[in-house]
Structures are given as C-alpha cells and as structure tokens.
Motif scaffolding. Structure first.
Motif, PDB file in Angstrom:
ATOM      1  N   ALA A 113       0.842  -1.206   0.000  1.00  0.00           N
ATOM      2  CA  ALA A 113       0.000   0.000   0.000  1.00  0.00           C
ATOM      3  C   ALA A 113       0.876   1.254   0.000  1.00  0.00           C
ATOM      4  CB  ALA A 113      -0.934  -0.010   1.209  1.00  0.00           C
ATOM      5  N   SER A 114       1.973   1.216   0.724  1.00  0.00           N
ATOM      6  CA  SER A 114       2.881   2.361   0.777  1.00  0.00           C
ATOM      7  C   SER A 114       3.568   2.594  -0.563  1.00  0.00           C
ATOM      8  CB  SER A 114       3.940   2.149   1.861  1.00  0.00           C
ATOM      9  OG  SER A 114       3.332   1.953   3.113  1.00  0.00           O
ATOM     10  N   VAL A 115       4.049   1.525  -1.159  1.00  0.00           N
ATOM     11  CA  VAL A 115       4.701   1.635  -2.464  1.00  0.00           C
ATOM     12  C   VAL A 115       3.684   2.064  -3.525  1.00  0.00           C
ATOM     13  CG1 VAL A 115       5.914   0.334  -4.270  1.00  0.00           C
ATOM     14  CG2 VAL A 115       6.555   0.031  -1.869  1.00  0.00           C
ATOM     15  N   ASP A 116       2.467   1.537  -3.452  1.00  0.00           N
ATOM     16  CA  ASP A 116       1.407   1.965  -4.379  1.00  0.00           C
ATOM     17  C   ASP A 116       1.165   3.463  -4.258  1.00  0.00           C
ATOM     18  OD1 ASP A 116       1.108  -0.613  -5.307  1.00  0.00           O
ATOM     19  OD2 ASP A 116      -0.752  -1.000  -4.188  1.00  0.00           O
ATOM     20  N   TYR A 117       1.160   3.966  -3.034  1.00  0.00           N
ATOM     21  CA  TYR A 117       0.975   5.405  -2.831  1.00  0.00           C
ATOM     22  C   TYR A 117       2.113   6.173  -3.503  1.00  0.00           C
ATOM     23  CZ  TYR A 117       1.236  10.012  -0.857  1.00  0.00           C
ATOM     24  OH  TYR A 117       1.351  11.365  -0.732  1.00  0.00           O
ATOM     25  N   LEU A 118       3.361   5.733  -3.313  1.00  0.00           N
ATOM     26  CA  LEU A 118       4.500   6.439  -3.909  1.00  0.00           C
ATOM     27  C   LEU A 118       4.425   6.444  -5.436  1.00  0.00           C
ATOM     28  CD1 LEU A 118       7.503   5.311  -1.674  1.00  0.00           C
ATOM     29  CD2 LEU A 118       6.239   7.468  -1.596  1.00  0.00           C
ATOM     30  N   ARG A 119       3.808   5.426  -5.992  1.00  0.00           N
ATOM     31  CA  ARG A 119       3.666   5.342  -7.452  1.00  0.00           C
ATOM     32  C   ARG A 119       2.417   6.060  -7.968  1.00  0.00           C
ATOM     33  NH1 ARG A 119       5.091  -1.079  -7.615  1.00  0.00           N
ATOM     34  NH2 ARG A 119       7.330  -0.855  -7.378  1.00  0.00           N
ATOM     35  N   HIS A 129       0.536  11.203  -5.203  1.00  0.00           N
ATOM     36  CA  HIS A 129       1.852  11.478  -4.632  1.00  0.00           C
ATOM     37  C   HIS A 129       2.695  12.288  -5.613  1.00  0.00           C
ATOM     38  CE1 HIS A 129       5.602  11.072  -2.497  1.00  0.00           C
ATOM     39  NE2 HIS A 129       6.154  10.482  -3.537  1.00  0.00           N
ATOM     40  N   LYS A 130       2.688  11.901  -6.863  1.00  0.00           N
ATOM     41  CA  LYS A 130       3.491  12.617  -7.855  1.00  0.00           C
ATOM     42  C   LYS A 130       3.028  14.063  -7.994  1.00  0.00           C
ATOM     43  CE  LYS A 130       4.881   8.458 -10.189  1.00  0.00           C
ATOM     44  NZ  LYS A 130       4.652   7.510 -11.240  1.00  0.00           N
ATOM     45  N   ASN A 131       1.716  14.280  -7.939  1.00  0.00           N
ATOM     46  CA  ASN A 131       1.200  15.655  -7.999  1.00  0.00           C
ATOM     47  C   ASN A 131       1.592  16.444  -6.760  1.00  0.00           C
ATOM     48  OD1 ASN A 131       0.058  15.358 -10.520  1.00  0.00           O
ATOM     49  ND2 ASN A 131      -1.953  14.804  -9.709  1.00  0.00           N
ATOM     50  N   CYS A 141      20.447  -8.648   7.449  1.00  0.00           N
ATOM     51  CA  CYS A 141      19.001  -8.463   7.604  1.00  0.00           C
ATOM     52  C   CYS A 141      18.651  -6.985   7.674  1.00  0.00           C
ATOM     53  CB  CYS A 141      18.483  -9.189   8.846  1.00  0.00           C
ATOM     54  SG  CYS A 141      18.361 -10.973   8.642  1.00  0.00           S
ATOM     55  N   ILE A 142      19.477  -6.211   8.350  1.00  0.00           N
ATOM     56  CA  ILE A 142      19.236  -4.773   8.426  1.00  0.00           C
ATOM     57  C   ILE A 142      19.248  -4.181   7.022  1.00  0.00           C
ATOM     58  CG2 ILE A 142      20.173  -2.566   9.244  1.00  0.00           C
ATOM     59  CD1 ILE A 142      21.230  -4.134  11.721  1.00  0.00           C
ATOM     60  N   LYS A 143      20.237  -4.577   6.215  1.00  0.00           N
ATOM     61  CA  LYS A 143      20.324  -4.074   4.837  1.00  0.00           C
ATOM     62  C   LYS A 143      19.113  -4.498   4.018  1.00  0.00           C
ATOM     63  CE  LYS A 143      25.352  -4.043   4.381  1.00  0.00           C
ATOM     64  NZ  LYS A 143      26.502  -4.653   3.712  1.00  0.00           N
ATOM     65  N   ILE A 144      18.729  -5.755   4.144  1.00  0.00           N
ATOM     66  CA  ILE A 144      17.612  -6.281   3.357  1.00  0.00           C
ATOM     67  C   ILE A 144      16.311  -5.586   3.733  1.00  0.00           C
ATOM     68  CG2 ILE A 144      16.164  -8.338   3.005  1.00  0.00           C
ATOM     69  CD1 ILE A 144      18.808  -9.979   3.104  1.00  0.00           C
ATOM     70  N   ILE A 145      16.032  -5.455   5.013  1.00  0.00           N
ATOM     71  CA  ILE A 145      14.790  -4.801   5.442  1.00  0.00           C
ATOM     72  C   ILE A 145      14.807  -3.328   5.051  1.00  0.00           C
ATOM     73  CG2 ILE A 145      13.471  -4.084   7.475  1.00  0.00           C
ATOM     74  CD1 ILE A 145      14.079  -6.881   8.632  1.00  0.00           C
ATOM     75  N   ASP A 146      15.955  -2.691   5.163  1.00  0.00           N
ATOM     76  CA  ASP A 146      16.065  -1.287   4.758  1.00  0.00           C
ATOM     77  C   ASP A 146      15.731  -1.134   3.275  1.00  0.00           C
ATOM     78  OD1 ASP A 146      16.855   1.520   5.108  1.00  0.00           O
ATOM     79  OD2 ASP A 146      18.551   0.973   3.829  1.00  0.00           O
ATOM     80  N   ILE A 147      16.289  -1.963   2.448  1.00  0.00           N
ATOM     81  CA  ILE A 147      16.084  -1.833   0.998  1.00  0.00           C
ATOM     82  C   ILE A 147      14.671  -2.224   0.590  1.00  0.00           C
ATOM     83  CG2 ILE A 147      16.728  -2.931  -1.182  1.00  0.00           C
ATOM     84  CD1 ILE A 147      19.612  -2.543  -0.395  1.00  0.00           C
ATOM     85  N   ILE A 148      14.166  -3.335   1.093  1.00  0.00           N
ATOM     86  CA  ILE A 148      12.858  -3.824   0.649  1.00  0.00           C
ATOM     87  C   ILE A 148      11.717  -3.046   1.283  1.00  0.00           C
ATOM     88  CG2 ILE A 148      11.307  -5.821   0.582  1.00  0.00           C
ATOM     89  CD1 ILE A 148      13.741  -6.050  -1.300  1.00  0.00           C
ATOM     90  N   PHE A 149      11.764  -2.811   2.583  1.00  0.00           N
ATOM     91  CA  PHE A 149      10.632  -2.170   3.251  1.00  0.00           C
ATOM     92  C   PHE A 149      10.768  -0.661   3.331  1.00  0.00           C
ATOM     93  CE2 PHE A 149       9.948  -6.473   4.753  1.00  0.00           C
ATOM     94  CZ  PHE A 149       8.607  -6.600   4.445  1.00  0.00           C
ATOM     95  N   PHE A 150      11.888  -0.174   3.828  1.00  0.00           N
ATOM     96  CA  PHE A 150      12.007   1.250   4.064  1.00  0.00           C
ATOM     97  C   PHE A 150      12.219   2.042   2.780  1.00  0.00           C
ATOM     98  CE2 PHE A 150      13.705  -0.098   8.419  1.00  0.00           C
ATOM     99  CZ  PHE A 150      12.428  -0.151   8.926  1.00  0.00           C
ATOM    100  N   LYS A 151      12.953   1.471   1.846  1.00  0.00           N
ATOM    101  CA  LYS A 151      13.204   2.192   0.590  1.00  0.00           C
ATOM    102  C   LYS A 151      12.256   1.771  -0.522  1.00  0.00           C
ATOM    103  CE  LYS A 151      17.951   3.264   1.762  1.00  0.00           C
ATOM    104  NZ  LYS A 151      19.359   2.930   1.576  1.00  0.00           N
ATOM    105  N   GLY A 152      11.498   0.692  -0.309  1.00  0.00           N
ATOM    106  CA  GLY A 152      10.472   0.293  -1.265  1.00  0.00           C
ATOM    107  C   GLY A 152      10.982  -0.348  -2.540  1.00  0.00           C
TER     108      GLY A 152
END
Length: 178
Positions: A81-87, A91-93, A133-144
């Motif tokens: 849902a968060s990534v959908d919002y960013l796309r 959000h772009k407007n 794991c910190i790197k993976i969660i950061d990239i997949i969840f926090f950075k989308g």
C-alpha cells in the motif's frame, strides 16, 4: 484478555470486531513504522494505515496460515500500500506542488525520521538483527525496492534475496512477539 494471535486471527476471520480491534492494537505501531519509513509523511502514513487495516478486515478470509505467517502477510499489505501510494498520481502531484522552502525543511528534518522510527520502536527491533538483515529490510521495506531491484543493489540473486528476506522477517517477528 491476552488471546493468542492464531485465535484472534481465526475469530477475526469469523467476523469478530473485538478480535479485529485487538489485532489492530497489537500490530498498528509496527505497521505504522513501516509505512512511515516508506512515505515519510505522518498524515499520509496514518491514512495508509487505516486503508491497510480495512484491507486486512475485508480480506481476512484470504489469509491462510499454511501459506505464511500472519505478521508477514499484514506487513506485505502495508508495504504494498505504501509503495502503491508512492507510485500514485496523487503522490506525484503532491511532489510537483512542493516549494523550495519544503526542501529545506526536508533536509533539516531528515533526522526526524530516525526519531519518529525510534518512537515507534521499529528501528530498535530492526537494529537487533544481523547486519545483512538490516540491509535487506532497509532496501525492501524502508526504501520500497522490488526484489529484482533490491537484488541488484545488494549484488545477489533475486531468489537468494527472497529467501534471506523471509528469514529476516521471521527473526524480526520472533523478536517482537517474545
């Protein structure tokens, strides 16, 4: 009453609003933290959080414990849902309408993200994980990132990233529930 998660899930799937409310109380802080880390706007994060719980309620029957953990299922709903919002056009407007003053505020308040995440207890849990794991969660969840893009960023095969991601989420879930 401190019901076991499986019992709450089953009761929610049967239509129990009480069980749903308890699930909301149990998971809303963690989900808000994930959403906020992706969208970086508390008002939007609150709105998405509500949408996520509506999806959880409406799609409760689609959750199958044999297919994966409940926490992983709802975490993926929140992330998607968060990534959908960013796309989204919305959000772009909103980005087009930002003034230069807002960029100064964003740069100056970048540390607020860390403070907000700490407040939500999410960062403290993630930081207890092993470095990969910190790197993976950061990239997949926090950075989308998608798994494909995340695999490129981490220089590993997509299948390996998915497997490690699943193990990391399991570790995070175990820490949070114990």
């Amino acid at each position: 009453m401190n019901a076991q998660p499986d019992l709450l899930i089953a009761r929610m799937q049967e239509g129990s609003e009480v069980a749903f409310n308890r699930i909301y109380e149990r998971y809303q802080v963690a989900l808000h933290g994930v959403i906020f880390a992706i969208v970086k706007n508390d008002d939007v994060a609150q709105e998405i959080l509500q949408d996520v719980f509506i999806k959880i309620w409406k799609n409760a029957d689609s959750y199958d414990s044999n297919s994966g953990r409940f926490f992983t299922w709802i975490l993926n709903i929140a992330r998607n849902a968060s990534v959908d919002y960013l796309r989204s056009k919305r959000h772009k407007n909103s980005l087009k309408n930002l003034s230069a003053d807002n960029f100064v505020d964003i740069i100056v308040s970048n540390n607020n993200l860390d403070e907000e995440t700490n407040t939500l207890f999410l960062k403290q849990w993630v930081e207890k994980l092993e470095p990969m794991c910190i790197k993976i969660i950061d990239i997949i969840f926090f950075k989308g990132f998608t798994f494909k893009d995340g695999a490129e960023e981490l220089d590993m095969p997509s299948g390996t990233l998915k497997t490690r991601h699943r193990k990391c989420l399991n570790s995070l879930r175990e820490m949070m529930l114990n």
